[in-house]
Design a protein around this motif. Structure first.
Motif, PDB file in Angstrom:
ATOM      1  N   GLN A  32      -7.101   3.674   0.193  1.00 31.23           N
ATOM      2  CA  GLN A  32      -7.001   2.421  -0.559  1.00 31.23           C
ATOM      3  C   GLN A  32      -8.340   1.706  -0.574  1.00 31.23           C
ATOM      4  O   GLN A  32      -9.090   1.722   0.394  1.00 31.23           O
ATOM      5  CB  GLN A  32      -5.951   1.498   0.061  1.00 31.23           C
ATOM      6  CG  GLN A  32      -5.806   0.159  -0.655  1.00 31.23           C
ATOM      7  CD  GLN A  32      -4.876  -0.786   0.083  1.00 31.23           C
ATOM      8  OE1 GLN A  32      -3.917  -0.365   0.711  1.00 31.23           O
ATOM      9  NE2 GLN A  32      -5.171  -2.078   0.007  1.00 31.23           N
ATOM     10  N   TYR A  49      -3.920   9.316   0.774  1.00 34.78           N
ATOM     11  CA  TYR A  49      -4.360   8.227  -0.089  1.00 34.78           C
ATOM     12  C   TYR A  49      -5.395   7.383   0.658  1.00 34.78           C
ATOM     13  O   TYR A  49      -5.238   7.117   1.838  1.00 34.78           O
ATOM     14  CB  TYR A  49      -3.194   7.322  -0.491  1.00 34.78           C
ATOM     15  CG  TYR A  49      -2.033   8.049  -1.117  1.00 34.78           C
ATOM     16  CD1 TYR A  49      -2.025   8.365  -2.474  1.00 34.78           C
ATOM     17  CD2 TYR A  49      -0.937   8.424  -0.346  1.00 34.78           C
ATOM     18  CE1 TYR A  49      -0.964   9.038  -3.039  1.00 34.78           C
ATOM     19  CE2 TYR A  49       0.135   9.095  -0.907  1.00 34.78           C
ATOM     20  CZ  TYR A  49       0.120   9.397  -2.256  1.00 34.78           C
ATOM     21  OH  TYR A  49       1.180  10.073  -2.820  1.00 34.78           O
ATOM     22  N   PRO A 105       0.837  -1.205   0.000  1.00 32.26           N
ATOM     23  CA  PRO A 105       0.000   0.000   0.000  1.00 32.26           C
ATOM     24  C   PRO A 105       0.868   1.250   0.000  1.00 32.26           C
ATOM     25  O   PRO A 105       2.032   1.226   0.391  1.00 32.26           O
ATOM     26  CB  PRO A 105      -0.792  -0.126   1.317  1.00 32.26           C
ATOM     27  CG  PRO A 105      -0.703  -1.578   1.676  1.00 32.26           C
ATOM     28  CD  PRO A 105       0.624  -2.046   1.169  1.00 32.26           C
ATOM     29  N   SER A 159      -0.714   3.711   7.271  1.00 29.95           N
ATOM     30  CA  SER A 159      -2.159   3.669   7.477  1.00 29.95           C
ATOM     31  C   SER A 159      -2.540   4.185   8.844  1.00 29.95           C
ATOM     32  O   SER A 159      -1.764   4.110   9.797  1.00 29.95           O
ATOM     33  CB  SER A 159      -2.674   2.226   7.321  1.00 29.95           C
ATOM     34  OG  SER A 159      -2.404   1.731   6.035  1.00 29.95           O
ATOM     35  N   HIS A 197      -6.047   3.218  -5.521  1.00 28.57           N
ATOM     36  CA  HIS A 197      -5.671   4.260  -4.562  1.00 28.57           C
ATOM     37  C   HIS A 197      -6.279   5.576  -5.020  1.00 28.57           C
ATOM     38  O   HIS A 197      -6.048   5.994  -6.154  1.00 28.57           O
ATOM     39  CB  HIS A 197      -4.153   4.401  -4.468  1.00 28.57           C
ATOM     40  CG  HIS A 197      -3.457   3.189  -3.939  1.00 28.57           C
ATOM     41  ND1 HIS A 197      -3.080   2.130  -4.738  1.00 28.57           N
ATOM     42  CD2 HIS A 197      -3.085   2.867  -2.676  1.00 28.57           C
ATOM     43  CE1 HIS A 197      -2.489   1.201  -4.000  1.00 28.57           C
ATOM     44  NE2 HIS A 197      -2.482   1.614  -2.751  1.00 28.57           N
ATOM     45  N   PRO A 253      -6.369  -3.562  -6.676  1.00 32.19           N
ATOM     46  CA  PRO A 253      -6.309  -2.495  -5.667  1.00 32.19           C
ATOM     47  C   PRO A 253      -6.343  -1.142  -6.341  1.00 32.19           C
ATOM     48  O   PRO A 253      -5.785  -0.963  -7.438  1.00 32.19           O
ATOM     49  CB  PRO A 253      -4.958  -2.743  -4.981  1.00 32.19           C
ATOM     50  CG  PRO A 253      -4.135  -3.428  -6.020  1.00 32.19           C
ATOM     51  CD  PRO A 253      -5.091  -4.252  -6.835  1.00 32.19           C
TER      52      PRO A 253
END
Length: 215
Positions: free
Chosen positions: A120, A118, A38, A42, A150, A148
Motif C-alpha cells: 500500500q 499487496y 487496506p 499488514s 495498492h 491510496p
C-alpha cells in the motif's frame, strides 16, 4: 497577465492568467464513501540503520539525505519504454519501490508474506479534469489530492505487468471519485480516518497533465 521570460529575461509570450477558483466548490455532488480498509493484513518491517559500509556498497543512483540524478540517456530510455507500454513514468518507478518494500518484508517475515502480496502507498493526483465543470490544464492553483494505491504482486510477477496493473487500479480509484475522499474527511472533521490511508508513508506524485489511457 502572465509573461513568460527567456533565459535573457526578455518576454517571449504574454498569456492571460486564469482567475482564482476554489476547486472544492466544484466537487461532484452527492458523494459518499465507505470506510477505507487496506487490502489484507499488514506486516511491520524492522527499522534498519544502514552502516557506512552498506551505503558504500550501493551503486548509484542512491538516496541518503541527497537528491539522486538519473543520466539523460537512462531517463530517455525509461520514457520510451513507458510510452511503448502505455504507462506513466510514475507507474514503473512506484512499482519498483513497492517491489523493494516487498522484498524486505519477505526477508524479515518469510512465513507471513504469501502471493499475491499487496504493498500500500499513496499517490498525489491532479483534480483538474475530475471537478465539475473541469478546470483547464493551464490552471495552476492547488487542485490536487491524494488517493491510496495498492501494488499487487502475483507469484513470479514481471515488473511491467505489476506497473500496468497498479496504474489500472489507480484509474479505477479515480473513477470511483476517491480523489475527493480527503475533502470529505476534512469537511466532516473526521481526521482519525486519515490514519489508515497514510499508514505507509510512501507518497508518489502524479500531479500534472498526463495522457496515459484512462488518467
Amino acid at each position: 497577465m502572465a509573461a513568460l521570460l527567456s533565459d535573457e529575461g526578455e518576454d517571449t509570450a504574454i498569456q492571460p492568467m486564469h482567475e482564482f477558483v476554489d476547486w472544492t466548490t466544484r466537487v461532484p455532488a452527492e458523494l459518499s464513501f465507505a470506510p477505507f480498509e487496506p487490502r489484507g493484513t499488514s506486516v511491520v518491517l524492522d527499522k534498519l540503520t544502514p552502516t557506512p559500509e552498506a551505503l558504500a556498497a550501493v551503486p548509484p543512483p542512491n538516496v541518503m539525505d541527497i537528491i539522486a540524478c538519473v543520466d539523460p540517456e537512462t531517463f530517455a530510455a525509461l520514457k520510451t519504454a513507458t510510452k511503448s507500454r502505455q504507462t506513466t513514468l510514475n507507474a514503473p518507478l512506484s512499482a519498483a519501490f513497492a517491489a523493494a518494500v516487498l522484498d524486505a518484508a519477505r526477508k524479515q517475515h518469510p512465513d507471513d508474506v504469501t502471493a499475491p502480496a499487496y504493498v500500500q502507498g499513496c499517490c498525489a493526483v491532479d483534480l483538474r479534469r475530475h471537478v465539475v465543470p473541469p478546470l483547464p490544464n493551464e490552471y495552476c492553483n492547488n487542485s490536487s489530492s491524494v488517493v491510496p494505491i495498492h501494488t499487487t504482486f502475483p507469484a513470479c510477477a514481471a515488473l511491467w505487468k505489476v506497473a500496468a496493473t497498479a496504474q489500472a487500479d489507480m484509474v479505477g480509484v479515480l473513477e470511483a471519485n476517491e480523489a475527493f475522499r480527503l475533502n470529505d474527511i476534512t469537511k466532516r472533521a473526521a481526521f482519525a480516518e486519515f490514519g489508515p490511508i497514510f499508514a505507509i508513508p510512501a507518497l508518489w506524485s502524479n500531479v500534472g497533465h498526463v495522457s496515459a489511457p484512462g488518467i
